[in-house]
Design an enzyme around this catalytic site. Structure first.
Site, short mmCIF file in Angstrom:
data_model
loop_
_atom_site.label_atom_id
_atom_site.label_comp_id
_atom_site.label_asym_id
_atom_site.label_seq_id
_atom_site.Cartn_x
_atom_site.Cartn_y
_atom_site.Cartn_z
N ASP A 19 0.82 -1.20 0.00
CA ASP A 19 0.00 0.00 0.00
C ASP A 19 0.86 1.26 0.00
OD1 ASP A 19 -2.37 1.42 0.01
OD2 ASP A 19 -2.61 1.34 2.19
N GLY A 20 0.34 2.29 -0.62
CA GLY A 20 1.00 3.60 -0.55
C GLY A 20 1.59 4.10 -1.85
N GLY A 22 0.09 5.33 -4.56
CA GLY A 22 -0.52 6.58 -5.00
C GLY A 22 -0.08 7.76 -4.17
N ARG A 23 -0.06 7.58 -2.84
CA ARG A 23 0.36 8.67 -1.96
C ARG A 23 1.82 9.03 -2.18
NH1 ARG A 23 -1.43 6.33 3.57
NH2 ARG A 23 -1.97 4.55 2.26
N ASN A 67 -10.61 -2.73 -6.26
CA ASN A 67 -9.84 -1.71 -6.98
C ASN A 67 -10.47 -1.30 -8.30
OD1 ASN A 67 -6.55 -2.91 -5.90
ND2 ASN A 67 -7.90 -1.36 -5.01
N ARG A 70 -11.69 2.36 -8.74
CA ARG A 70 -10.82 3.49 -9.03
C ARG A 70 -11.12 4.05 -10.41
NH1 ARG A 70 -4.92 1.81 -6.40
NH2 ARG A 70 -5.75 1.32 -4.33
N ARG A 187 1.69 -4.98 6.13
CA ARG A 187 1.01 -3.93 5.37
C ARG A 187 1.81 -2.65 5.49
NH1 ARG A 187 -5.10 -2.42 4.11
NH2 ARG A 187 -4.67 -0.56 2.91
N ARG A 193 -5.37 -2.14 8.60
CA ARG A 193 -6.51 -2.99 8.25
C ARG A 193 -6.04 -4.03 7.24
NH1 ARG A 193 -7.56 2.09 6.05
NH2 ARG A 193 -7.47 2.18 3.76
N ILE A 194 -6.82 -5.10 7.09
CA ILE A 194 -6.37 -6.19 6.24
C ILE A 194 -6.98 -6.17 4.85
CG2 ILE A 194 -5.84 -7.66 8.21
CD1 ILE A 194 -8.43 -9.14 7.78
N SER A 195 -7.98 -5.34 4.64
CA SER A 195 -8.53 -5.07 3.30
C SER A 195 -8.88 -6.32 2.51
CB SER A 195 -7.56 -4.19 2.51
OG SER A 195 -7.47 -2.91 3.08
#
EC number: 2.5.1.-
Length: 241
Positions: A19-20, A22-23, A67, A70, A187, A193-195
Site C-alpha cells: 500500500d502507498g 498513490g500517496r 480496486n 478506481r 502492510r 486494516r487487512i482489506s
C-alpha cells in the site's frame, strides 16, 4: 548473495499488502501511476531478498476486487503495468528459480493479460526456489464464495458427503490450496486494516503494520520484520507450560 540456511524460527510464508503507491507519487507531485511503476520495481528487490532471509513463500496483493472502483484511467494504467511487468520479468524470474502463481478471479481480466499470466506460470512451474504468488483481481470474501460454490457442486454431484465438510475441507477449494498459510502479513503505508486479503488463510498469522510507503520499502526493512517474527510467542490458542 547465496541463500542462507533456513532459520526455523522465522516465517516460511510472508504475505504483503503493498500500500502507498498513490500517496508516494502524490507527495512528489506526480500522477498515481508513477507510484505504481515505482512500486513494481520494489517487488523485484523484495523477491530477491527472500532466499537471503529464509522466506520460501511470498504472496503480494497486486489488485483487489475492490480496486475496480478506481478511475478508469488508473485501472487501465494498472492493467497495462501488469502486462508489461509480466512480459519483462518472465525470463528474470525463471533465471532466479522463482515459481510464480496467480490467485484471484480472472473473469474480468483481458485476454492478453490472462495469456501472459498463464505463460508465466508455465515458464516457472519447474522452478524450485522462492514461491511467488501474485493476488490479481483478488478478494478474500470473493475467494471463499467461489470456493464454497465448488464445494457445493461436489456435494450436489455426490463427490463429497456434507458430513465430511470441516475446517480442513474448505481450504482444498481455495485459490491457495497448494500453499501453506501465511505466517506473517505485512502492510505498508501506515494503514492498520487487512482489506479483504487472505481472510481464511491468515487466521493465525502475525501482522506488522508499518508506516513506510511501498515504493520506499527496502529489502533491509523486509529482513528486519522477518527477523523480529522469531521473537514472537505463538501459542495458537494454547498455553505454554
Amino acid at each position: 548473495m547465496a541463500a542462507q540456511p533456513r532459520d526455523e524460527t522465522g516465517p516460511r510464508h510472508v504475505a504483503i499488502i503493498m500500500d502507498g503507491n498513490g500517496r508516494w507519487a502524490t507527495n512528489r507531485g506526480r500522477p498515481r501511476l508513477f507510484g505504481h511503476h515505482a512500486g513494481a520495481r520494489r517487488v523485484r528487490e523484495v523477491v530477491e531478498a527472500c532466499p537471503e532471509v529464509g522466506v520460501d513463500y511470498l504472496t503480494i496483493f497486486a489488485f483487489s476486487t475492490e480496486n475496480w472502483k478506481r478511475t478508469q484511467v488508473e485501472v487501465a494504467g494498472l492493467m497495462s503495468l501488469f502486462r508489461r511487468y509480466i512480459a519483462k520479468e518472465t525470463r528474470a524470474l525463471r533465471d532466479r528459480n522463482v515459481r510464480v502463481r496467480f490467485i484471484g478471479d480472472r473473469v474480468r481480466l483481458d485476454a492478453k493479460l490472462i495469456q501472459l499470466m498463464d505463460d508465466l506460470e508455465r515458464e516457472t512451474e519447474t522452478c524450485t526456489g522462492t514461491n511467488l504468488t501474485i493476488a490479481l483481481n483478488y478478494g478474500g470474501r470473493d475467494e471463499v464464495a467461489r470456493a464454497t460454490k465448488r464445494l457445493a457442486r461436489d456435494v450436489r454431484d455426490g463427490k463429497l458427503d456434507p458430513e465430511e465438510v470441516t475446517v480442513e475441507t474448505l481450504p482444498r477449494y481455495l485459490d491457495t490450496h497448494v500453499l501453506p498459510d501465511p505466517d506473517l502479513v505485512i502492510r505498508t503505508s501506515g494503514e492498520a486494516r487487512i482489506s479483504n486479503f487472505l481472510l481464511w488463510q491468515s487466521a493465525y498469522a502475525e501482522y506488522e503494520f508499518v508506516d513506510t510507503l511501498w515504493p520506499d520499502f527496502t529489502a533491509e526493512e523486509f529482513a528486519s520484520l522477518v527477523g523480529s517474527y522469531g521473537k514472537r510467542d505463538r501459542r495458537f490458542g494454547g498455553v505454554k507450560t
